[in-house]
Design an enzyme around this catalytic site. Sequence first.
Site, PDB file in Angstrom:
ATOM      1  N   ALA A 167       0.825  -1.216   0.000  1.00 31.08           N
ATOM      2  CA  ALA A 167       0.000   0.000   0.000  1.00 31.08           C
ATOM      3  C   ALA A 167       0.859   1.267   0.000  1.00 31.08           C
ATOM      4  O   ALA A 167       0.456   2.297  -0.536  1.00 31.08           O
ATOM      5  CB  ALA A 167      -0.932  -0.009   1.204  1.00 31.08           C
ATOM      6  N   VAL A 184      -4.367  -2.847   4.391  1.00 30.99           N
ATOM      7  CA  VAL A 184      -3.391  -2.702   5.471  1.00 30.99           C
ATOM      8  C   VAL A 184      -4.065  -3.179   6.756  1.00 30.99           C
ATOM      9  O   VAL A 184      -5.141  -2.685   7.108  1.00 30.99           O
ATOM     10  CB  VAL A 184      -2.904  -1.250   5.627  1.00 30.99           C
ATOM     11  CG1 VAL A 184      -1.642  -1.215   6.479  1.00 30.99           C
ATOM     12  CG2 VAL A 184      -2.636  -0.604   4.274  1.00 30.99           C
ATOM     13  N   ILE A 185      -3.431  -4.147   7.410  1.00 30.49           N
ATOM     14  CA  ILE A 185      -4.017  -4.741   8.619  1.00 30.49           C
ATOM     15  C   ILE A 185      -3.173  -4.342   9.819  1.00 30.49           C
ATOM     16  O   ILE A 185      -1.969  -4.595   9.849  1.00 30.49           O
ATOM     17  CB  ILE A 185      -4.092  -6.280   8.489  1.00 30.49           C
ATOM     18  CG1 ILE A 185      -4.880  -6.659   7.228  1.00 30.49           C
ATOM     19  CG2 ILE A 185      -4.742  -6.889   9.735  1.00 30.49           C
ATOM     20  CD1 ILE A 185      -4.878  -8.145   6.915  1.00 30.49           C
ATOM     21  N   THR A 208       1.402  -5.138  11.253  1.00 32.45           N
ATOM     22  CA  THR A 208       2.536  -4.236  11.096  1.00 32.45           C
ATOM     23  C   THR A 208       2.633  -3.211  12.216  1.00 32.45           C
ATOM     24  O   THR A 208       1.634  -2.583  12.558  1.00 32.45           O
ATOM     25  CB  THR A 208       2.466  -3.484   9.740  1.00 32.45           C
ATOM     26  OG1 THR A 208       3.465  -2.473   9.747  1.00 32.45           O
ATOM     27  CG2 THR A 208       1.109  -2.878   9.470  1.00 32.45           C
ATOM     28  N   HIS A 236       4.149  -0.542  11.769  1.00 35.13           N
ATOM     29  CA  HIS A 236       4.119   0.757  11.094  1.00 35.13           C
ATOM     30  C   HIS A 236       2.824   0.948  10.301  1.00 35.13           C
ATOM     31  O   HIS A 236       2.790   1.619   9.286  1.00 35.13           O
ATOM     32  CB  HIS A 236       5.362   0.986  10.236  1.00 35.13           C
ATOM     33  CG  HIS A 236       5.628  -0.064   9.200  1.00 35.13           C
ATOM     34  ND1 HIS A 236       6.085  -1.323   9.490  1.00 35.13           N
ATOM     35  CD2 HIS A 236       5.524  -0.013   7.854  1.00 35.13           C
ATOM     36  CE1 HIS A 236       6.231  -2.002   8.361  1.00 35.13           C
ATOM     37  NE2 HIS A 236       5.893  -1.238   7.363  1.00 35.13           N
ATOM     38  N   ARG A 263     -15.063  -7.065   4.265  1.00 31.89           N
ATOM     39  CA  ARG A 263     -15.146  -5.968   3.281  1.00 31.89           C
ATOM     40  C   ARG A 263     -14.689  -6.377   1.883  1.00 31.89           C
ATOM     41  O   ARG A 263     -14.639  -5.553   0.977  1.00 31.89           O
ATOM     42  CB  ARG A 263     -14.307  -4.785   3.786  1.00 31.89           C
ATOM     43  CG  ARG A 263     -14.921  -4.099   4.975  1.00 31.89           C
ATOM     44  CD  ARG A 263     -13.918  -3.315   5.794  1.00 31.89           C
ATOM     45  NE  ARG A 263     -14.561  -2.642   6.930  1.00 31.89           N
ATOM     46  CZ  ARG A 263     -14.982  -3.252   8.047  1.00 31.89           C
ATOM     47  NH1 ARG A 263     -14.831  -4.561   8.191  1.00 31.89           N
ATOM     48  NH2 ARG A 263     -15.575  -2.577   9.006  1.00 31.89           N
TER      49      ARG A 263
END
Length: 158
Positions: free
Chosen positions: A57, A82-83, A87, A89, A128
């Site tokens: 991403a 993005v999970i 991460t 960050h 989703r």
Amino acid sequence: MGQKYEGVMSGGGLKIAIVATRWNEFIVERLTDGATDALRRHGVNDSAIDIAMAPGAYEVPFVARKLAETGRYHGIVALGCVIRGATPHFDYVAGEAASGVAATSRDTGVPISFGVLTVDTIEQAIERAGTKAGNKGAEAALALLETINLCRAIEENE
Ligand code: INI
């Protein structure tokens, strides 16, 4: 009352690019399927949909800018996932994806819709990506068609 501008969700004659990530491919493939299916069902030719695969991403805005700068596309759908759990960050990656896509769209004048999931868990991502909370890729594709046609309606009145 003055003019009211609205964008129809019709894709006939449009050339669209999708930028999708290899990160969380299991989820993003479903977002891509949802987006391409929505575009096709709203009149975009299969051969008028190009796909660019970004690593993650974080790289999506850069790749979207490259696509926009070719001048070949009426609009771009940005897809990724993005999970948070995956991460430390998360905020940097998710933040850069969102603000970078917005800046790219503003700077290039090419509409780019944001179908990058930013979620806490893989379950929320699955929800989703074509299950109980719909398909955010399809939603982003339709938002893009609406925005492109809204811009056209505004320009036609100039
Ligand atoms: N990229 C994602 O698209 N999703 C994630 O969940 C993710 N995590 O968890 O780290 C992620 N990281 C990679 C990042 O986007 C860049 O590709 C990498 O930092 C190299 O620049």
